[in-house]
Write a protein that holds these residues in place. Structure first.
Motif, PDB file in Angstrom:
ATOM      1  N   SER A 220      -6.323  -0.793   6.862  1.00  0.00           N
ATOM      2  CA  SER A 220      -5.989  -1.482   5.609  1.00  0.00           C
ATOM      3  C   SER A 220      -4.974  -0.672   4.822  1.00  0.00           C
ATOM      4  O   SER A 220      -5.237   0.483   4.496  1.00  0.00           O
ATOM      5  N   PRO A 221      -3.836  -1.239   4.482  1.00  0.00           N
ATOM      6  CA  PRO A 221      -2.831  -0.465   3.759  1.00  0.00           C
ATOM      7  C   PRO A 221      -3.347   0.103   2.444  1.00  0.00           C
ATOM      8  O   PRO A 221      -2.917   1.172   2.028  1.00  0.00           O
ATOM      9  N   LEU A 222      -4.269  -0.598   1.797  1.00  0.00           N
ATOM     10  CA  LEU A 222      -4.823  -0.073   0.544  1.00  0.00           C
ATOM     11  C   LEU A 222      -6.169   0.609   0.748  1.00  0.00           C
ATOM     12  O   LEU A 222      -6.826   0.981  -0.224  1.00  0.00           O
ATOM     13  N   MET A 259      -3.963  -7.553   9.062  1.00  0.00           N
ATOM     14  CA  MET A 259      -3.421  -6.507   9.928  1.00  0.00           C
ATOM     15  C   MET A 259      -3.778  -6.767  11.401  1.00  0.00           C
ATOM     16  O   MET A 259      -4.896  -7.147  11.726  1.00  0.00           O
TER      17      MET A 259
ATOM     18  N   TYR B 108      11.267  -1.369   8.857  1.00  0.00           N
ATOM     19  CA  TYR B 108      11.177  -2.653   8.164  1.00  0.00           C
ATOM     20  C   TYR B 108      11.529  -2.516   6.681  1.00  0.00           C
ATOM     21  O   TYR B 108      11.876  -3.496   6.037  1.00  0.00           O
ATOM     22  N   SER B 109      11.442  -1.320   6.157  1.00  0.00           N
ATOM     23  CA  SER B 109      11.834  -1.091   4.757  1.00  0.00           C
ATOM     24  C   SER B 109      13.295  -0.632   4.673  1.00  0.00           C
ATOM     25  O   SER B 109      13.764  -0.219   3.622  1.00  0.00           O
ATOM     26  N   ASP B 110      13.982  -0.717   5.786  1.00  0.00           N
ATOM     27  CA  ASP B 110      15.407  -0.341   5.800  1.00  0.00           C
ATOM     28  C   ASP B 110      16.168  -1.227   6.792  1.00  0.00           C
ATOM     29  O   ASP B 110      17.025  -0.768   7.540  1.00  0.00           O
ATOM     30  N   TYR B 113      20.540  -6.512   6.926  1.00  0.00           N
ATOM     31  CA  TYR B 113      20.329  -7.946   6.713  1.00  0.00           C
ATOM     32  C   TYR B 113      21.137  -8.839   7.647  1.00  0.00           C
ATOM     33  O   TYR B 113      20.742  -9.983   7.897  1.00  0.00           O
ATOM     34  N   PHE B 116      18.851  -8.875  10.511  1.00  0.00           N
ATOM     35  CA  PHE B 116      17.685  -9.709  10.188  1.00  0.00           C
ATOM     36  C   PHE B 116      18.037 -11.191  10.419  1.00  0.00           C
ATOM     37  O   PHE B 116      17.298 -11.940  11.093  1.00  0.00           O
ATOM     38  N   THR B 157       0.013  -8.322  10.836  1.00  0.00           N
ATOM     39  CA  THR B 157       1.055  -7.309  10.926  1.00  0.00           C
ATOM     40  C   THR B 157       0.687  -6.207  11.921  1.00  0.00           C
ATOM     41  O   THR B 157      -0.406  -5.648  11.860  1.00  0.00           O
TER      42      THR B 157
ATOM     43  N   HIS D 128      12.360 -10.058   0.554  1.00  0.00           N
ATOM     44  CA  HIS D 128      12.542  -8.811   1.308  1.00  0.00           C
ATOM     45  C   HIS D 128      13.583  -7.936   0.631  1.00  0.00           C
ATOM     46  O   HIS D 128      13.397  -6.716   0.493  1.00  0.00           O
ATOM     47  N   LYS D 129      14.652  -8.544   0.184  1.00  0.00           N
ATOM     48  CA  LYS D 129      15.720  -7.770  -0.451  1.00  0.00           C
ATOM     49  C   LYS D 129      15.231  -7.110  -1.742  1.00  0.00           C
ATOM     50  O   LYS D 129      15.552  -5.957  -2.030  1.00  0.00           O
ATOM     51  N   GLN D 132      12.847  -4.263  -0.551  1.00  0.00           N
ATOM     52  CA  GLN D 132      13.535  -3.126   0.084  1.00  0.00           C
ATOM     53  C   GLN D 132      14.336  -2.334  -0.950  1.00  0.00           C
ATOM     54  O   GLN D 132      14.351  -1.101  -0.928  1.00  0.00           O
ATOM     55  N   PHE D 135      11.878  -0.433  -2.990  1.00  0.00           N
ATOM     56  CA  PHE D 135      11.305   0.640  -2.174  1.00  0.00           C
ATOM     57  C   PHE D 135      12.255   1.827  -2.106  1.00  0.00           C
ATOM     58  O   PHE D 135      11.846   2.979  -2.280  1.00  0.00           O
ATOM     59  N   LYS D 136      13.526   1.530  -1.884  1.00  0.00           N
ATOM     60  CA  LYS D 136      14.498   2.618  -1.771  1.00  0.00           C
ATOM     61  C   LYS D 136      14.708   3.340  -3.091  1.00  0.00           C
ATOM     62  O   LYS D 136      14.933   4.546  -3.125  1.00  0.00           O
ATOM     63  N   PHE D 178       5.859  -6.692   4.663  1.00  0.00           N
ATOM     64  CA  PHE D 178       6.213  -5.652   3.687  1.00  0.00           C
ATOM     65  C   PHE D 178       4.971  -5.189   2.932  1.00  0.00           C
ATOM     66  O   PHE D 178       4.905  -4.048   2.445  1.00  0.00           O
ATOM     67  N   TYR D 180       2.209  -4.508   4.236  1.00  0.00           N
ATOM     68  CA  TYR D 180       1.672  -3.381   5.002  1.00  0.00           C
ATOM     69  C   TYR D 180       2.421  -2.099   4.642  1.00  0.00           C
ATOM     70  O   TYR D 180       1.816  -1.067   4.290  1.00  0.00           O
ATOM     71  N   ILE D 181       3.735  -2.146   4.694  1.00  0.00           N
ATOM     72  CA  ILE D 181       4.549  -0.947   4.440  1.00  0.00           C
ATOM     73  C   ILE D 181       4.376  -0.438   3.009  1.00  0.00           C
ATOM     74  O   ILE D 181       4.103   0.738   2.772  1.00  0.00           O
ATOM     75  N   GLY D 183       2.094  -1.140   0.864  1.00  0.00           N
ATOM     76  CA  GLY D 183       0.712  -0.758   0.585  1.00  0.00           C
ATOM     77  C   GLY D 183       0.420   0.632   1.123  1.00  0.00           C
ATOM     78  O   GLY D 183      -0.153   1.478   0.424  1.00  0.00           O
ATOM     79  N   ARG D 184       0.819   0.847   2.345  1.00  0.00           N
ATOM     80  CA  ARG D 184       0.561   2.132   3.002  1.00  0.00           C
ATOM     81  C   ARG D 184       1.262   3.274   2.272  1.00  0.00           C
ATOM     82  O   ARG D 184       0.699   4.336   2.050  1.00  0.00           O
ATOM     83  N   LYS D 187       0.767   2.070  -2.223  1.00  0.00           N
ATOM     84  CA  LYS D 187      -0.353   1.293  -2.773  1.00  0.00           C
ATOM     85  C   LYS D 187       0.114   0.085  -3.596  1.00  0.00           C
ATOM     86  O   LYS D 187      -0.616  -0.423  -4.452  1.00  0.00           O
ATOM     87  N   VAL D 188       1.319  -0.371  -3.326  1.00  0.00           N
ATOM     88  CA  VAL D 188       1.795  -1.590  -3.979  1.00  0.00           C
ATOM     89  C   VAL D 188       1.297  -2.790  -3.183  1.00  0.00           C
ATOM     90  O   VAL D 188       1.396  -2.812  -1.960  1.00  0.00           O
ATOM     91  N   ARG D 189       0.738  -3.764  -3.882  1.00  0.00           N
ATOM     92  CA  ARG D 189       0.231  -4.958  -3.189  1.00  0.00           C
ATOM     93  C   ARG D 189       1.196  -6.128  -3.336  1.00  0.00           C
ATOM     94  O   ARG D 189       1.883  -6.240  -4.357  1.00  0.00           O
TER      95      ARG D 189
END
Lengths: 282, 282, 282, 282
Positions: A220-222, A259, B108-110, B113, B116, B157, D128-129, D132, D135-136, D178, D180-181, D183-184, D187-189
């Motif tokens: 679980s990501p969280l 997941m 996936y976080s980079d 596009y 994609f 996922t 996604h944009k 991402q 995130f960056k 996203f 999953y990423i 969150g991992r 911890k953003v849902r």
């Protein structure tokens, strides 16, 4: 927290045993959020657990014993609850589940059918009995909310969870079936929360629980959701903010249900694959 | 096998590269079952792979190059296929997928596009282009069947599967959306098969594939489904026996999709938890 | 058809009453496909229905009475079936369902709980009893296949379907739970087919059936699937071509389950909205 | 309401056009709940709509134009938003969708592929944009929450909804991938709300909308959820009470998604079936 989300609302909370119970946390939080409620459980659970302590913490909440499988008990409970709180209830928490097949370690390919029927009656049909009793007595306010606790075993098989999986599937079905009727007739909504595995006194009987919780934590990501967090979301579903959600099963599980495989869980798994000195695995 | 399930039927098979391709197995089996078909792939894949060898094994099947993302190519393909086989087709296999983000190891976080958009175009929108082209040319017989290969990443996922997960979700949606139109207008059915992870030349690029396949093997009560078995079920979906199934995604995965945790997978995982000498895991 | 799909296979078919039964069609088709099987039903259903006529059409198949809720009957049935057919069975059809609450027109908010328990026992737990009995007697060959008939009411509420919805949800859960065990131990697969509403003698008792079937016909791009078509797909699931599919519920419904709204159904609905002379509707 | 659920939180709200927009209601409610936020939309939408009026009602919220498909715009937006609000954001609402194929009345079997790519880019990849980019730039606080608005067309086909259905399926997949990423790592849902059909300015372009809304109103035991109610549930998902829910699509639809057929909808439908003087329907 404390956002006055249940200000003036009345409820009935089934299933608080001790301070590891999710129902216990729901009661504490409902009290903080301004609700008044009756606590209920079977006479045996009331004797074994610490519910009186909980009642005291919650503004001397009333405790009314009732066996969720006995319609007569439920009729008494609703009548008495309405009398003591001066009117219909706004919310109900159903947190009831038990399998004798699990307790007696009967494999799923060797269940006792009386136990199986009891598992379904206690863990799922009890919700129907509560709803039908409330419906006949018109004991829930328009716009009221009923929440029951479920588990992902209703959708996906986990070894050792046994006939409780079937009970949860039945529970979620009853939620939909009665959700339609009670929604149509009284705008009462009925939902289940599908919670992460949680170390309650009840849950601790399930085989391999600790290892499974490590797996779900890493998947679980969280991370796993705990009992307090679950209680928080129960409050949301009782409150007016969610008044158009019904017949749903909402996953409150840190993302586990969505997941397929996480990097963290796979790393732990791969370490076993790579281990040359580890004991053989079937 | 060989049950005459496709006797007299004509088809087009997209995506056979070499003898590890699921499309390759589908072609072999469709031939055994009495079908006649055209093989197609991009010019590049035709050069790189062994499709001529496959064509020979399948009664000298015609090979018509086409890029599934180019409507003009597809128009030529359908016209030519109908000319050479003397009429409309009965079945189509879509087994096309590629992600430059995966190939170039973009996280996936980079993602890039443009990549994609290409992933979606090649792996999902190509199905729409095939269907729209066929629809306009009226190139599929009433009762015909289109099958596309998907993966459970569309629902859950898996780390490393990247934008291919989104492509599969889009593919399954197009299957439903066009399945409605093509079913209503021409009784053509469109389905996806969600297959176990399979070591094709394409799949072997995905990170940690071997370990993941060990996990899914142990999770699935029947083990992973292989390419031959997948091909068998494609034949079923092409045949008349399944003529009322449409807009579905059918899991052909040894039971994996319905599992939460198996005893065998947990044993392997627990061995890692119990290992005191193993290297630390995050 | 007739593709020799069940050549040499042995089976047990539960639930053929008369020539409208899906189980009846399955028997006819299994016979054509080369299978040998035993027909079974409760003694009462055997008296009421035309099962002897069916047995004659199917190469004088044996009829062995058994009540699917009685483990003793099932033990006798499996022992006797193996004796008469000279070995373990390869496939089983479970087509059993009945609700006294539906028959007695008890609303879902006024069910009789003894009836409810009976609905679950007859329509769902009977599958568990069949499987557990077979498992203990080791009565199903490795790679064997068990199919049970379900309905979309397991996922979505349809007014009037009552506690049968809950029974179908339970049935699908048992399919998963036992599918894991039987798959892991004996490679036996267990699936449900979620069939379009079908006018069987059993189904004809459900309220408003004709109108509902008009709706589902217009919603489904391929129209409702009929009993013959359903039987065809049962044969597929019994055959070796689908040997890696298990724990699944497969919709065989002309696409209905994937539809939100079709043009044809909306046109019929809108005509009512536009009707000025029609009687008022609640 | 007003429960201080977003006290001290900062956010960015995409997609408020006029007072029928769900994003508009979310902004109003987020303001009441104590949040501070930036409003954003494309320059064209800012000119056409009433967003300045909204900004005034929300404590003179900043308006920063940005096209959700342009990474550069998004980078500017996040940098500027963090500068003006003095730190990272806690919540983001994504309420963006548009299909030129719908606008230009291109049938789903005759889509323009440039339009199709645009539909996906605007309605799904924009999420996604946004993610991402955030995130960056590390622009979202730990425990932050992102919500996007979806529709049941992601699961079930509705005639006329066209390629927007595919966009919603893609949107929900991106939410999981996203989720999953993010969150991992932080911890953003990330979740979607699948809302009842709602008469926004955007939604009003969809064919047969009024009739469809009558149908969903009658199908849903609680009736259609409106924009205000949807906004309320967005607030819940932004707040800390739901901090362990991620990668989910939550139906906020009065129960519609769990209904197969209601008595009220069937009565309206049956009236059409019974109408002898009505014009013929295909």
């Amino acid at each position: 927290m404390a956002h006055d989300l249940l200000n003036g609302k009345k409820g009935i909370i089934f299933g608080a045993l001790d301070n590891r119970s999710i129902a216990w946390k729901v009661a504490e939080m409902a009290h903080q959020e301004g609700a008044r409620f009756v606590l209920t459980n079977t006479p045996a659970a009331i004797r074994m657990g610490d519910i009186h302590q909980l009642a005291m913490k919650c503004g001397n909440a009333d405790i009314i014993p009732a066996d969720g499988t006995q319609v007569k008990d439920l009729e008494y409970l609703f009548r008495e609850a309405m009398k003591r709180m001066g009117g219909k209830v706004d919310f109900i928490l159903h947190s009831i589940g038990m399998s004798m097949n699990v307790r007696k370690k009967r494999a799923y390919s060797d269940v006792d059918y009386d136990f199986f029927a009891k598992t379904l009656d206690i863990s799922a049909i009890s919700l129907h009995k509560i709803l039908q009793t409330a419906f006949k007595l018109d004991a829930i306010h328009e716009g009221g909310s009923v929440v029951s606790l479920s588990y992902i075993a209703a959708q996906r098989t986990l070894y050792g969870y046994n006939d409780m999986a079937d009970a949860k599937a039945l529970l979620e079905s009853i939620t939909r079936s009665f959700g339609y009727i009670y929604g149509r007739e009284k705008k009462v909504r009925i939902n289940t929360i599908s919670q992460s595995p949680t170390l309650t006194t009840a849950g601790s009987g399930v085989k391999g629980m600790q290892d499974l919780m490590d797996f779900t934590e890493r998947m679980s990501p969280l991370g796993n959701a705990d009992a307090d967090e679950c209680a928080g979301f129960c409050i949301v579903l009782f409150s007016d903010i969610s008044r158009k959600i019904t017949m749903q099963n909402i996953f409150h599980d840190g993302g586990f249900s969505s997941m397929g495989m996480s990097l963290r869980a796979m790393s732990m798994y791969s370490r076993s694959l790579d281990c040359e000195d580890c004991p053989p695995v079937d």
